[in-house]
Design an enzyme around this catalytic site. Structure first.
Site, PDB file in Angstrom:
ATOM      1  CG  LEU A 148      -1.486   1.234   1.690  1.00 22.25           C
ATOM      2  CD1 LEU A 148      -2.483   1.810   0.588  1.00 22.25           C
ATOM      3  CD2 LEU A 148      -2.159   1.343   2.865  1.00 22.25           C
ATOM      4  CB  SER A 149       0.863   4.245   0.411  1.00 24.44           C
ATOM      5  OG  SER A 149       1.180   5.496   0.488  1.00 24.44           O
ATOM      6  CB  ALA A 150       5.531   4.332   1.265  1.00 25.23           C
TER       7      ALA A 150
END
Length: 373
Positions: A148-150
């Site tokens: 997720l995300s980073a």
């Protein structure tokens, strides 16, 4: 932003949220164990894993990378990965960021020292992946990665630098490989201002390793109302992988799955190589479907958003490590480019987004200070 302004912004953020740098939301339960005996750990990451009781050797392995401010255990609880592993028989590896590397517990997906093959955090994750088959007998031909995300951006890094390790991957609210090599460029990419052409994105991926074999299959997820990582990044991830798979820009088909748009690109043999989900009305986070009904999995929380669809379940189905459920079979497919208008996301998704309002305030403050990656 100049250094004096950055320092001033940070001081203001600290006055408003004095405990953010020292506290992380911890789950009520932690099902993960510590992985030891790594050959190398130059990125100084913590290694955690989960193996269902009685799991036979030769089972698939899924590598899961959490998002900023999260722990491995918190992401597991929210996403439901270990619950799914119990049901269908596969092991899990959770590389975990440490605050000494990044104050916000983000993987450093844009730092050259952490994203090169054999360097930093990327090398640490690769060493963990190599350890699991040796220790638990994971099938080397069925290793997958998601984040997720980073963590999604670092998943892009891992598939670019070590494509031979992974049969497939999934990028959730993440970014394409190679779009940034410093903080300034990272914020540009996150805001959708670092766009590259499809050809350049593909070249970035091809040049990342000496790989000559088959490329991983890719699942891409993004909320249409994501104000932290612009939705254009999901399109960029798809474009990057279309290039290396040699696929056209237009999908082979588009369909509605539980009220959200799914596009699919097929290989010459009819196999699904790339899928893209656009989650209507959802902000920044992992789409989940908590509860007790059909397809329910996970628990809502910061960046774990009830969108009425479990990305965890759907990703595992796409990879072929779980059977396709009745909901997937009943999906009403539409010809490519003629998908029906998506239904609004369930109100629960809005509620989950609202419940993370404090988290967003924190993020906005730290982003203005130039610290949130």
């Amino acid at each position: 932003m100049r250094l004096p302004e950055t320092i001033a912004s940070l001081k203001r953020a600290k006055r408003r949220m004095p405990d953010f740098q020292t506290k992380t939301v911890q789950p009520q339960s932690d099902r993960l164990s510590d992985l030891t005996g790594l050959a190398a750990n130059p990125g100084n990451l913590r290694a955690r894993y989960y193996v269902p009781e009685g799991l036979e050797r030769g089972a698939p392995l899924v590598v899961v990378l959490h998002g900023c401010t999260q722990s491995a255990a918190a992401y597991d609880l929210g996403s439901g990965w270990s619950t799914l592993a119990d049901r269908h028989g596969f092991s899990l590896l959770f590389p975990e960021q440490q605050r000494g590397n990044n104050q916000n517990l983000c993987f450093n997906w844009f730092e050259p020292k952490d994203t090169g093959r054999g360097r930093g955090e990327a090398a640490s994750i690769a060493a963990m992946v190599e350890r699991m088959p040796a220790l638990h007998g994971s099938d080397r031909g069925r290793i997958f990665i998601t984040g997720l995300s980073a963590g999604g951006a670092m998943s892009s890094v891992m598939m670019a630098r070590y494509p031979e390790l992974f049969a497939g991957g999934a990028v959730v609210a993440g970014l394409p490989f190679g779009c940034a090599s410093n903080v300034s460029e990272a914020f540009g990419c996150m805001g959708g201002r670092g766009e590259m052409s499809s050809a350049v994105l593909g070249e970035q991926l091809r040049a990342a390793s000496a790989h000559k074999g088959a490329w991983p299959r890719i699942s891409v997820w993004h909320g249409s109302a994501d104000h932290t990582v612009a939705p254009a990044n999901g399109d960029a991830v798809v474009s990057q992988w279309l290039q290396v798979h040699g696929l056209p820009a237009n999908p082979s088909r588009t369909e509605m799955i539980e009220g959200h748009t799914r596009s699919v690109w097929l290989g010459a043999d009819g196999r699904e190589l790339i899928e893209q989900y656009i989650i209507k009305g959802m902000g920044h986070g992992t789409p989940i479907k908590p509860g007790s009904g059909e397809g329910a999995l996970g628990e809502a929380g910061p960046h774990m958003l009830n969108a009425g669809i479990s990305s965890t379940s759907r990703i595992a189905q796409f990879w072929g490590i779980t059977p396709k459920g009745a909901a997937a079979k009943a999906a009403q497919a539409k010809p490519a480019g003629q998908a029906a208008e998506a239904k609004p996301a369930p109100k629960a998704a809005e509620a989950a987004e609202a419940s993370s309002g404090v988290q967003r305030v924190i993020e906005d403050a730290l982003k203005s200070a130039g610290l949130l990656r």
